[in-house]
Design a protein around this motif. Sequence first.
Motif, PDB file in Angstrom:
ATOM      1  N   PHE A  25      -2.788   8.205  -6.364  1.00 52.58           N
ATOM      2  CA  PHE A  25      -2.168   7.007  -5.803  1.00 52.58           C
ATOM      3  C   PHE A  25      -3.167   5.861  -5.767  1.00 52.58           C
ATOM      4  N   ASN A  26      -2.669   4.717  -6.075  1.00 54.46           N
ATOM      5  CA  ASN A  26      -3.434   3.500  -5.817  1.00 54.46           C
ATOM      6  C   ASN A  26      -2.824   2.848  -4.581  1.00 54.46           C
ATOM      7  N   PHE A  27      -3.638   2.626  -3.617  1.00 55.06           N
ATOM      8  CA  PHE A  27      -3.112   2.094  -2.362  1.00 55.06           C
ATOM      9  C   PHE A  27      -4.221   1.363  -1.618  1.00 55.06           C
ATOM     10  N   VAL A  28      -3.817   0.758  -0.516  1.00 55.59           N
ATOM     11  CA  VAL A  28      -4.776   0.052   0.324  1.00 55.59           C
ATOM     12  C   VAL A  28      -4.980   0.868   1.595  1.00 55.59           C
ATOM     13  N   CYS A  29      -6.223   1.158   1.860  1.00 59.08           N
ATOM     14  CA  CYS A  29      -6.540   1.981   3.024  1.00 59.08           C
ATOM     15  C   CYS A  29      -6.153   1.258   4.303  1.00 59.08           C
ATOM     16  N   LYS A  30      -5.565   2.018   5.210  1.00 61.10           N
ATOM     17  CA  LYS A  30      -5.111   1.408   6.460  1.00 61.10           C
ATOM     18  C   LYS A  30      -6.268   1.085   7.393  1.00 61.10           C
ATOM     19  N   GLN A  31      -7.384   1.751   7.159  1.00 59.43           N
ATOM     20  CA  GLN A  31      -8.486   1.562   8.096  1.00 59.43           C
ATOM     21  C   GLN A  31      -9.437   0.457   7.662  1.00 59.43           C
ATOM     22  N   CYS A  32      -9.830   0.511   6.389  1.00 56.74           N
ATOM     23  CA  CYS A  32     -10.813  -0.474   5.937  1.00 56.74           C
ATOM     24  C   CYS A  32     -10.183  -1.565   5.071  1.00 56.74           C
ATOM     25  N   ASP A  33      -8.877  -1.441   4.801  1.00 52.48           N
ATOM     26  CA  ASP A  33      -8.161  -2.458   4.030  1.00 52.48           C
ATOM     27  C   ASP A  33      -8.734  -2.671   2.641  1.00 52.48           C
ATOM     28  N   GLU A  34      -9.348  -1.638   2.117  1.00 50.02           N
ATOM     29  CA  GLU A  34      -9.889  -1.739   0.770  1.00 50.02           C
ATOM     30  C   GLU A  34      -8.912  -1.079  -0.197  1.00 50.02           C
ATOM     31  N   PRO A  35      -8.651  -1.726  -1.323  1.00 52.56           N
ATOM     32  CA  PRO A  35      -7.845  -1.057  -2.353  1.00 52.56           C
ATOM     33  C   PRO A  35      -8.604   0.151  -2.887  1.00 52.56           C
ATOM     34  N   THR A  36      -7.930   1.271  -2.930  1.00 50.94           N
ATOM     35  CA  THR A  36      -8.612   2.489  -3.324  1.00 50.94           C
ATOM     36  C   THR A  36      -7.668   3.390  -4.100  1.00 50.94           C
ATOM     37  N   GLN A  37      -8.197   4.518  -4.525  1.00 52.63           N
ATOM     38  CA  GLN A  37      -7.439   5.459  -5.326  1.00 52.63           C
ATOM     39  C   GLN A  37      -7.748   6.858  -4.823  1.00 52.63           C
ATOM     40  N   ARG A  38      -6.711   7.651  -4.726  1.00 54.36           N
ATOM     41  CA  ARG A  38      -6.945   8.984  -4.186  1.00 54.36           C
ATOM     42  C   ARG A  38      -5.937   9.965  -4.761  1.00 54.36           C
ATOM     43  N   GLU A  39      -6.407  11.168  -5.016  1.00 52.56           N
ATOM     44  CA  GLU A  39      -5.539  12.199  -5.565  1.00 52.56           C
ATOM     45  C   GLU A  39      -5.015  13.061  -4.421  1.00 52.56           C
ATOM     46  N   THR A  40      -3.699  13.201  -4.363  1.00 56.36           N
ATOM     47  CA  THR A  40      -3.113  14.005  -3.299  1.00 56.36           C
ATOM     48  C   THR A  40      -2.019  14.895  -3.863  1.00 56.36           C
TER      49      THR A  40
END
Length: 82
Positions: A25-40
């Motif tokens: 997923f490409n998303f924006v982290c709720k905590q640091c508000d940084e656009p990031t990518q993560r495999e889930t």
Amino acid sequence: MPSKIIQVKEYTVRAHQREIHTRTFNFVCKQCDEPTQRETFGIRPLYCERCRPPQAPKKSAVPLKKRKPRPMTYKSDEGKVG
Ligand SMILES: [Zn+2]
């Protein structure tokens, strides 16, 4: 075919390999508000790997009472026979 109810005993599955379907997923982290990518495993993550590391420290699930009793150690020599 008539159906009937059977009792299934509890059993343990041996270690094995299994194919799992993960998504990146490409998303924006709720905590640091940084656009990031993560495999889930299919659900959209909320936090990046920095804010929520994959191997998060587990809460101690083992109660303290379950600890093994330690063998007693005697410091004084008075009890010795000799
Ligand atoms: Zn973050």
